[in-house]
Scaffold this motif. Structure first.
Motif, PDB file in Angstrom:
ATOM      1  N   VAL A 209      21.903  10.917 -28.000  1.00 52.44           N
ATOM      2  CA  VAL A 209      22.465  12.118 -28.626  1.00 52.44           C
ATOM      3  C   VAL A 209      22.914  13.055 -27.512  1.00 52.44           C
ATOM      4  CG1 VAL A 209      22.038  14.108 -30.120  1.00 52.44           C
ATOM      5  CG2 VAL A 209      20.976  11.891 -30.653  1.00 52.44           C
ATOM      6  N   ILE A 210      24.200  13.414 -27.516  1.00 51.53           N
ATOM      7  CA  ILE A 210      24.765  14.253 -26.465  1.00 51.53           C
ATOM      8  C   ILE A 210      25.122  15.626 -27.036  1.00 51.53           C
ATOM      9  CG2 ILE A 210      26.575  14.500 -24.724  1.00 51.53           C
ATOM     10  CD1 ILE A 210      26.941  11.484 -24.768  1.00 51.53           C
ATOM     11  N   ASP A 211      24.583  16.668 -26.408  1.00 55.46           N
ATOM     12  CA  ASP A 211      24.959  18.037 -26.752  1.00 55.46           C
ATOM     13  C   ASP A 211      26.072  18.458 -25.799  1.00 55.46           C
ATOM     14  OD1 ASP A 211      25.000  20.570 -27.843  1.00 55.46           O
ATOM     15  OD2 ASP A 211      23.378  21.323 -26.584  1.00 55.46           O
ATOM     16  N   CYS A 212      27.302  18.517 -26.304  1.00 55.48           N
ATOM     17  CA  CYS A 212      28.465  18.799 -25.467  1.00 55.48           C
ATOM     18  C   CYS A 212      28.642  20.300 -25.255  1.00 55.48           C
ATOM     19  CB  CYS A 212      29.725  18.227 -26.108  1.00 55.48           C
ATOM     20  SG  CYS A 212      29.756  16.425 -26.166  1.00 55.48           S
ATOM     21  N   PRO A 213      29.300  20.679 -24.174  1.00 60.37           N
ATOM     22  CA  PRO A 213      29.566  22.106 -23.935  1.00 60.37           C
ATOM     23  C   PRO A 213      30.594  22.637 -24.934  1.00 60.37           C
ATOM     24  CG  PRO A 213      30.616  20.772 -22.260  1.00 60.37           C
ATOM     25  CD  PRO A 213      29.779  19.839 -23.060  1.00 60.37           C
ATOM     26  N   PRO A 214      30.598  23.940 -25.181  1.00 62.14           N
ATOM     27  CA  PRO A 214      31.554  24.523 -26.133  1.00 62.14           C
ATOM     28  C   PRO A 214      32.929  24.731 -25.518  1.00 62.14           C
ATOM     29  CG  PRO A 214      30.129  26.232 -25.289  1.00 62.14           C
ATOM     30  CD  PRO A 214      29.633  24.941 -24.692  1.00 62.14           C
ATOM     31  N   GLN A 215      33.468  23.685 -24.949  1.00 55.81           N
ATOM     32  CA  GLN A 215      34.809  23.737 -24.365  1.00 55.81           C
ATOM     33  C   GLN A 215      35.316  22.310 -24.232  1.00 55.81           C
ATOM     34  OE1 GLN A 215      33.566  25.596 -20.661  1.00 55.81           O
ATOM     35  NE2 GLN A 215      33.967  23.703 -19.538  1.00 55.81           N
TER      36      GLN A 215
ATOM     37  N   TYR B  74      12.664   5.538 -33.541  1.00 57.37           N
ATOM     38  CA  TYR B  74      13.718   5.041 -32.656  1.00 57.37           C
ATOM     39  C   TYR B  74      13.453   5.481 -31.214  1.00 57.37           C
ATOM     40  CZ  TYR B  74      16.236   4.410 -37.065  1.00 57.37           C
ATOM     41  OH  TYR B  74      16.593   4.041 -38.340  1.00 57.37           O
ATOM     42  N   ARG B  75      14.044   4.750 -30.289  1.00 56.53           N
ATOM     43  CA  ARG B  75      13.995   5.138 -28.873  1.00 56.53           C
ATOM     44  C   ARG B  75      15.253   5.961 -28.597  1.00 56.53           C
ATOM     45  NH1 ARG B  75      14.184  -0.583 -26.335  1.00 56.53           N
ATOM     46  NH2 ARG B  75      15.776  -0.660 -27.970  1.00 56.53           N
ATOM     47  N   VAL B  76      15.048   7.223 -28.266  1.00 61.00           N
ATOM     48  CA  VAL B  76      16.159   8.169 -28.212  1.00 61.00           C
ATOM     49  C   VAL B  76      16.282   8.793 -26.825  1.00 61.00           C
ATOM     50  CG1 VAL B  76      17.172  10.239 -29.262  1.00 61.00           C
ATOM     51  CG2 VAL B  76      15.749   8.710 -30.655  1.00 61.00           C
ATOM     52  N   LEU B  77      17.519   8.925 -26.372  1.00 61.93           N
ATOM     53  CA  LEU B  77      17.823   9.663 -25.150  1.00 61.93           C
ATOM     54  C   LEU B  77      18.713  10.842 -25.527  1.00 61.93           C
ATOM     55  CD1 LEU B  77      17.878  10.028 -22.049  1.00 61.93           C
ATOM     56  CD2 LEU B  77      19.889   8.524 -22.009  1.00 61.93           C
ATOM     57  N   ALA B  78      18.265  12.046 -25.212  1.00 59.55           N
ATOM     58  CA  ALA B  78      19.075  13.246 -25.421  1.00 59.55           C
ATOM     59  C   ALA B  78      19.672  13.655 -24.080  1.00 59.55           C
ATOM     60  CB  ALA B  78      18.229  14.381 -25.994  1.00 59.55           C
TER      61      ALA B  78
END
Length: 414
Positions: free
Chosen positions: A264-270, A159-163
């Motif tokens: 795929v988004i890595d969100c902040p812990p808040q 797949y073509r992925v954007l992180a």
């Protein structure tokens, strides 16, 4: 005879004083930050000197065949017939494939496929971009580990992925070779595309290629906190026609949507403005949860706050409807009775929402992380066979289940 009285300033007196400890203030903390940052930078230079770049290992023919979805014998026959890309052949006759070789094989097989089978997994025009946010506002839930492995798994699968690293701590960026304070400059995070002033940039200008073919990244650093600081001001002084804060990430991603299949988004812990913007942009959610009572209680508060805030976003025209939301059990130890009980408790409450496969706690994954790698990047020889196989099989099972959800959303067969 009288004893002479000596004054403290008498040169004959040698006063012994205990060295005063340094004053603990902002300068003290800044000193530690600079020393640690420089030390980490030197470590990285030792591992990946300036003349070299972090790279992905090559794969055996068996691994390549598994990634493509064909038999190893079939790849061997293609090599003998001179069809497809030419793999590297070691002196012992073993064939090794780079990910570029594997993608070239996918393209070749897709071009010559029969019966409608697809080897290239790119989405069609009728299949909407999947934007998956990994969320939880409790640290230690393996949110970044989950996001990194999912993004890499999908890229390895074709797949073509954007992180997107939306966390100011920038662990996802560091895992992919970017030390935030050295490698990511001003206006080079997603903040550069969602800021409120005239310095906003097109998202394509902040996207970077990674050493994994098919995986791009928008790195993060502390600059992301500017969005948290500026949004209240923007809300108080909103100009007519100005894009609402929760729509800014949605619009930025729409500018590059045609280039990717999955974000795929890595969100902040808040649960701040950055996370709300990600939740509004997302089509699907993964909530990571460590199966301990305190973590589950924290998740309860997270869900309550999320629902309340998304209700406000919805009231003002934001999108809060998702294709799916799943709970991913992380750092799971099957032999731990209380953890197993907590997993059963969650499955009893949400039988359709908890992913069937948990992410196991693994020394292989932890050791790989020390060298800023995922389990997909390290070679099997670094660990005992059972340790490596257990870790990668568990991770593959988790990500294959998420991949099946993507396919279901697109209306594809498995």
């Amino acid at each position: 005879m009288a004893v002479p009285q000596l004054k403290l300033d008498d040169p004959q007196v040698e006063t012994q004083t205990t060295p005063r400890p340094p004053k603990v203030d902002d300068n003290y903390i800044l000193m530690h930050a600079k020393e640690l940052s420089e030390s980490l930078h030197q470590q990285r230079l030792a591992l990946y000197p300036p003349v070299a770049q972090k790279s992905l290992r090559k794969f055996t023919s068996g691994e390549a065949a598994k990634l493509i979805g064909v038999d190893d014998g079939y790849l061997r026959q293609l090599a003998l017939d001179g069809k497809g890309p030419e793999a590297e052949t070691l002196p012992n006759g073993r064939r090794m494939y780079s990910l570029d070789d594997i993608n070239a094989l996918r393209a070749y097989l897709d071009e010559n496929a029969r019966g409608g089978r697809r080897y290239l997994k790119h989405r069609s025009g009728k299949e909407h971009l999947q934007i998956i946010s990994c969320v939880n506002f409790k640290g230690g839930s393996a949110k970044t580990t989950s996001a990194a492995h999912l993004a890499q798994y999908l890229a390895l699968s074709g797949y073509r992925v954007l992180a997107i690293d939306l966390d100011p701590q920038a662990s996802l960026s560091a895992l992919h070779g970017y030390q935030p304070e050295f490698d990511v400059g001003a206006n080079e995070t997603i903040y550069g595309s969602i800021r409120y002033d005239d310095e906003a940039r097109h998202p394509s200008e902040v996207i970077r290629r990674t050493y994994i073919s098919g995986l791009d990244i928008i790195p993060g650093n502390l600059e992301l906190m500017e969005f948290e600081h500026e949004t209240p001001k923007a809300l108080a002084n909103r100009r007519p026609g100005e894009t609402k804060f929760f729509s800014r990430l949605t619009i930025a991603l729409s500018e590059v949507a045609d280039d990717y299949d999955v974000v795929v988004i890595d969100c902040p812990p808040q649960l701040g403005f950055l996370t709300l913007a990600a939740l509004s942009a997302s089509t699907s959610l993964i909530v990571t949860v460590h199966p301990q009572m305190l973590d589950v209680m924290s998740m309860s508060q997270f869900l309550t706050m999320t629902a309340d805030l998304l209700g406000v976003v919805k009231k003002f025209g934001g999108t809060v409807e998702y294709d799916w939301m799943k709970y991913l059990v992380t750092r799971y130890e099957p032999g731990d009775g209380p953890q197993s009980g907590m997993v059963e408790y969650l499955r009893g409450l949400f039988p359709e929402a908890v992913l069937e496969n948990p992410m196991l706690k693994s020394t292989a994954i932890a050791d790989a992380g020390i060298n800023k790698q995922t389990i997909y990047e390290v070679s099997r020889e670094r660990f005992t066979k059972s340790t490596y196989d257990r870790a990668i099989d568990a991770m593959n099972n988790v990500n294959a289940e998420i991949e099946s959800l993507i396919h279901k959303t697109w209306g594809r067969g498995q």
